[in-house]
Write a protein that holds these residues in place. Sequence first.
Motif, PDB file in Angstrom:
ATOM      1  N   UNK A 229      58.054  51.896  41.929  1.00 49.19           N
ATOM      2  CA  UNK A 229      58.128  53.299  42.393  1.00 49.19           C
ATOM      3  C   UNK A 229      59.523  53.611  42.939  1.00 49.19           C
ATOM      4  N   UNK A 230      60.075  52.698  43.722  1.00 48.24           N
ATOM      5  CA  UNK A 230      61.419  52.907  44.279  1.00 48.24           C
ATOM      6  C   UNK A 230      62.463  53.013  43.178  1.00 48.24           C
ATOM      7  N   UNK A 231      62.388  52.111  42.209  1.00 47.19           N
ATOM      8  CA  UNK A 231      63.350  52.117  41.113  1.00 47.19           C
ATOM      9  C   UNK A 231      63.251  53.414  40.317  1.00 47.19           C
ATOM     10  N   UNK A 232      62.041  53.894  40.091  1.00 44.01           N
ATOM     11  CA  UNK A 232      61.848  55.134  39.326  1.00 44.01           C
ATOM     12  C   UNK A 232      62.459  56.328  40.051  1.00 44.01           C
ATOM     13  N   UNK A 233      62.451  56.308  41.386  1.00 43.46           N
ATOM     14  CA  UNK A 233      63.021  57.410  42.175  1.00 43.46           C
ATOM     15  C   UNK A 233      64.527  57.286  42.374  1.00 43.46           C
ATOM     16  N   UNK A 234      65.102  56.139  42.055  1.00 35.36           N
ATOM     17  CA  UNK A 234      66.517  55.873  42.297  1.00 35.36           C
ATOM     18  C   UNK A 234      67.363  56.439  41.160  1.00 35.36           C
ATOM     19  N   UNK A 235      68.135  57.489  41.450  1.00 34.01           N
ATOM     20  CA  UNK A 235      68.941  58.138  40.419  1.00 34.01           C
ATOM     21  C   UNK A 235      69.934  57.191  39.768  1.00 34.01           C
ATOM     22  N   UNK A 236      70.431  56.219  40.510  1.00 36.39           N
ATOM     23  CA  UNK A 236      71.384  55.266  39.940  1.00 36.39           C
ATOM     24  C   UNK A 236      70.754  54.452  38.817  1.00 36.39           C
ATOM     25  N   UNK A 237      69.443  54.278  38.861  1.00 36.61           N
ATOM     26  CA  UNK A 237      68.758  53.501  37.839  1.00 36.61           C
ATOM     27  C   UNK A 237      67.994  54.364  36.847  1.00 36.61           C
ATOM     28  N   UNK A 238      67.697  55.586  37.218  1.00 34.13           N
ATOM     29  CA  UNK A 238      66.886  56.426  36.336  1.00 34.13           C
ATOM     30  C   UNK A 238      67.693  57.537  35.667  1.00 34.13           C
ATOM     31  N   UNK A 239      68.992  57.654  36.004  1.00 38.04           N
ATOM     32  CA  UNK A 239      69.804  58.712  35.422  1.00 38.04           C
ATOM     33  C   UNK A 239      69.369  60.088  35.867  1.00 38.04           C
ATOM     34  N   UNK A 240      68.716  60.160  37.025  1.00 41.13           N
ATOM     35  CA  UNK A 240      68.276  61.445  37.536  1.00 41.13           C
ATOM     36  C   UNK A 240      66.921  61.882  37.004  1.00 41.13           C
ATOM     37  N   UNK A 241      66.350  61.105  36.098  1.00 40.73           N
ATOM     38  CA  UNK A 241      65.044  61.425  35.549  1.00 40.73           C
ATOM     39  C   UNK A 241      64.051  60.377  36.025  1.00 40.73           C
ATOM     40  N   UNK A 242      62.877  60.839  36.376  1.00 45.05           N
ATOM     41  CA  UNK A 242      61.830  59.905  36.799  1.00 45.05           C
ATOM     42  C   UNK A 242      61.584  58.903  35.677  1.00 45.05           C
ATOM     43  N   UNK A 243      61.698  57.635  36.009  1.00 48.62           N
ATOM     44  CA  UNK A 243      61.413  56.590  35.027  1.00 48.62           C
ATOM     45  C   UNK A 243      59.924  56.335  34.952  1.00 48.62           C
ATOM     46  N   UNK A 244      59.518  55.649  33.930  1.00 45.87           N
ATOM     47  CA  UNK A 244      58.115  55.281  33.781  1.00 45.87           C
ATOM     48  C   UNK A 244      57.798  54.153  34.746  1.00 45.87           C
ATOM     49  N   UNK A 245      56.979  54.433  35.745  1.00 47.55           N
ATOM     50  CA  UNK A 245      56.624  53.428  36.738  1.00 47.55           C
ATOM     51  C   UNK A 245      55.905  52.262  36.064  1.00 47.55           C
ATOM     52  N   UNK A 246      55.049  52.561  35.096  1.00 50.13           N
ATOM     53  CA  UNK A 246      54.319  51.488  34.409  1.00 50.13           C
ATOM     54  C   UNK A 246      55.285  50.560  33.670  1.00 50.13           C
ATOM     55  N   UNK A 247      56.259  51.131  32.969  1.00 52.71           N
ATOM     56  CA  UNK A 247      57.235  50.321  32.240  1.00 52.71           C
ATOM     57  C   UNK A 247      58.073  49.505  33.205  1.00 52.71           C
ATOM     58  N   UNK A 248      58.516  50.144  34.290  1.00 54.71           N
ATOM     59  CA  UNK A 248      59.319  49.441  35.287  1.00 54.71           C
ATOM     60  C   UNK A 248      58.530  48.302  35.924  1.00 54.71           C
TER      61      UNK A 248
END
Length: 116
Positions: A41-60
């Motif tokens: 969840x943290x990684x998905x919210x982190x713009x440095x890792x998600x490029x400003x887009x919510x990442x897939x929490x399941x994939x992460x």
Amino acid sequence: RQRALGDGGGVVMEGRDIGTVVFPNADVKFYLDASVDERARRRARDEAHSGGQEGSVDRLRTDMAARDQSDTTRKVAPLQMASDAIYVDTTELDAEQVFRAVLGRVADVTTGQSGG
């Protein structure tokens, strides 16, 4: 290079093998942990890792669990908590709470107190 940076002391460094391989004799070591769900969840919210887009929490979550498995079972410098590290579960803590907990324990160690 990391050891050279720390030769004079007074450094703060993080990494999966810093306290067990790079600086096994460090004065203070912490093992910060959180559930794989929270880390995803943290990684998905982190713009440095998600490029400003919510990442897939399941994939992460899947990727992180696979990396944890790989890192804990590798032959060279496997991920493990140093026997003298202070364990901090950050799952339910925000960054400020983690900072305060770590800073408080560093103060305890550097002033010769023992904390629980």
